[in-house]
Enzyme design. Sequence first.
Site, PDB file in Angstrom:
ATOM      1  N   ASN A 269      -7.261   4.865   7.437  1.00 45.78           N
ATOM      2  CA  ASN A 269      -7.647   6.234   7.843  1.00 45.78           C
ATOM      3  C   ASN A 269      -7.585   7.174   6.646  1.00 45.78           C
ATOM      4  O   ASN A 269      -8.437   8.042   6.488  1.00 45.78           O
ATOM      5  CB  ASN A 269      -6.757   6.748   8.979  1.00 45.78           C
TER       6      ASN A 269
ATOM      7  N   HIS B  94      -3.872   8.498  17.242  1.00 48.83           N
ATOM      8  CA  HIS B  94      -3.185   7.485  18.055  1.00 48.83           C
ATOM      9  C   HIS B  94      -4.232   6.520  18.631  1.00 48.83           C
ATOM     10  O   HIS B  94      -5.277   6.964  19.112  1.00 48.83           O
ATOM     11  CB  HIS B  94      -2.403   8.164  19.180  1.00 48.83           C
TER      12      HIS B  94
HETATM   13  C1  GRF Z   1      -4.098   3.463  13.225  1.00 51.20           C
HETATM   14  O1  GRF Z   1      -4.591   2.540  14.151  1.00 51.20           O
HETATM   15  C2  GRF Z   1      -3.552   4.679  13.921  1.00 51.20           C
HETATM   16  O2  GRF Z   1      -4.141   4.934  15.146  1.00 51.20           O
HETATM   17  C3  GRF Z   1      -2.110   4.339  14.128  1.00 51.20           C
HETATM   18  O3  GRF Z   1      -1.748   3.553  13.017  1.00 51.20           O
HETATM   19  C4  GRF Z   1      -2.890   2.907  12.480  1.00 51.20           C
HETATM   20  C5  GRF Z   1      -2.931   3.198  11.031  1.00 51.20           C
HETATM   21  O4  GRF Z   1      -3.861   2.441  10.323  1.00 51.20           O
HETATM   22  N1  GRF Z   1      -1.341   5.553  14.282  1.00 51.20           N
HETATM   23  P1  GRF Z   1      -4.169   2.790   8.809  1.00 51.20           P
HETATM   24  O5  GRF Z   1      -2.832   2.812   8.060  1.00 51.20           O
HETATM   25  O6  GRF Z   1      -4.861   4.117   8.753  1.00 51.20           O
HETATM   26  O7  GRF Z   1      -5.036   1.670   8.306  1.00 51.20           O
END
Ligand code: GRF
Length: 187
Positions: free
Chosen positions: A16, A107
């Site tokens: 993300n 989330h």
């Molecule tokens: C995501 O699926 C988010 O929804 C959750 O943790 C994960 C993080 O993934 N809170 P990344 O570290 O962004 O790859």
Amino acid sequence: MVKNKACVFISGSGTNLRSIIKNSRDYNFPINISLVISNKKNAAGIYFAKKFAIPFIVLDVSREKFEKMALKELLNRKIKLLCLAGFMKILSKSFIRKFKGKIINIHPSLLPKYKGLNTFKRVLNAGEKITGCTVHLVNEKLDDGKIIVKKRVAISASDNPEKLKKKVQSEEYKAYSIAIRKMYNFS
Ligand code: GRF
């Protein structure tokens, strides 16, 4: 345009984070990522801060120390928005109060359903046909707070937690950027 300074807190793979950084490079995107803070020294996501030459800090310490040091950095650097992206520490009420209305989280479920951990497994065990992701303002309760954006994902019979995670995460990348634009009333 003058962009708002934002910080991203991570603990893990940082996909993300990567997506937010990429979007923030768009001239019309309302924020600039000025800082990345990881509470895990081995978080793979730190790589993206390095790759895109964004200042980063590793604070692999107790919550109390983490919050004290992070807060100092956020204030010194005049950070206006804090994005939690796979950040696995629960922030204290007092920290959240200091940044009230300026912390957002993603989330991997359609909140208010499936708060907490292991969402994909729980969603599949419950026989859901639809799931998704939610970007929300962070308040003092876990995975609570005003919802900014939700994105839905259809579940197929062949999905397992890993497959579902991939599908949901590809929607997360879109949802996070839409949510940030919304925070600043950008269409
Ligand atoms: C995501 O699926 C988010 O929804 C959750 O943790 C994960 C993080 O993934 N809170 P990344 O570290 O962004 O790859």
